[in-house]
Design an enzyme around this catalytic site. Structure first.
Site, mmCIF file in Angstrom:
data_model
loop_
_atom_site.group_PDB
_atom_site.id
_atom_site.type_symbol
_atom_site.label_atom_id
_atom_site.label_comp_id
_atom_site.label_asym_id
_atom_site.label_seq_id
_atom_site.Cartn_x
_atom_site.Cartn_y
_atom_site.Cartn_z
ATOM 1 N N ASP A 1 0.980 -1.054 -0.174
ATOM 2 C CA ASP A 1 0.016 0.207 0.148
ATOM 3 C C ASP A 1 0.967 1.183 -0.266
ATOM 4 O O ASP A 1 1.896 1.161 0.798
ATOM 5 C CB ASP A 1 -0.994 0.079 1.221
ATOM 6 N N ILE A 2 0.710 2.275 -0.920
ATOM 7 C CA ILE A 2 1.595 3.596 -1.155
ATOM 8 C C ILE A 2 1.225 4.439 0.083
ATOM 9 O O ILE A 2 1.938 5.587 0.270
ATOM 10 C CB ILE A 2 1.442 4.133 -2.431
ATOM 11 N N HIS B 1 -10.343 -6.195 -2.169
ATOM 12 C CA HIS B 1 -9.043 -6.122 -1.824
ATOM 13 C C HIS B 1 -9.019 -6.455 -0.319
ATOM 14 O O HIS B 1 -10.097 -6.145 0.362
ATOM 15 C CB HIS B 1 -8.112 -5.026 -2.187
ATOM 16 N N HIS C 1 -6.601 -5.791 3.129
ATOM 17 C CA HIS C 1 -5.275 -5.281 3.576
ATOM 18 C C HIS C 1 -4.530 -6.206 4.723
ATOM 19 O O HIS C 1 -5.466 -6.871 5.524
ATOM 20 C CB HIS C 1 -5.731 -4.057 4.474
#
Length: 130
Positions: free
Chosen positions: A29-30, A93, A95
């Site tokens: 994750d950016i 998605h 995390h």
């Protein structure tokens, strides 16, 4: 229109790739909650995780488990937390976030990591994926 995650999977947008197979893709994750915060997505674009058919869902979770085990080897933490929020990008998605306490799951506080830190973390986790 393709989601940002589909564009990442297709190589149209750069990422810090962790792992992929024929059905799944994992990348850092950016805007991480913690160093090593990884997103795991199906390559098949479906807006909502729980709209995946049973086989796709189980397959994604098993892929996420493999990635989580690699994160644990690289990032010092007590656990790898899993969160499914799915509001920010219309592409299913998961995390995966290294945590030491429940308070570490605060999505309001993001870490600022340099490009070099992100590259190093991605390379180490990628090398640990089995």
């Amino acid at each position: 229109m393709a989601s940002i995650f589909t564009k990442i999977i297709n190589g149209e947008i750069p990422c810090y790739k962790i792992a992929e197979d024929d059905r799944h893709f994992a990348f850092l994750d950016i805007n991480p909650v913690a160093a090593g915060h990884t997103l795991v997505v199906p390559k098949h674009e479906v807006s909502y995780l729980f709209d995946l058919d049973d086989d796709e869902y189980v397959s994604l979770e098993l892929f996420a488990k493999k990635v989580a085990k690699a994160i644990e080897q690289v990032i010092p933490c007590k656990r790898i937390a899993e969160a499914v929020i799915g509001l920010e990008v219309p592409h299913a998605h998961i995390h995966l976030i290294p945590i030491n306490s429940e308070g570490d799951m605060d999505f309001r506080h993001k870490q600022q990591l340099s490009v070099e830190e992100m590259k190093t973390i991605a390379e180490k986790i990628s090398a640990a994926v089995k």
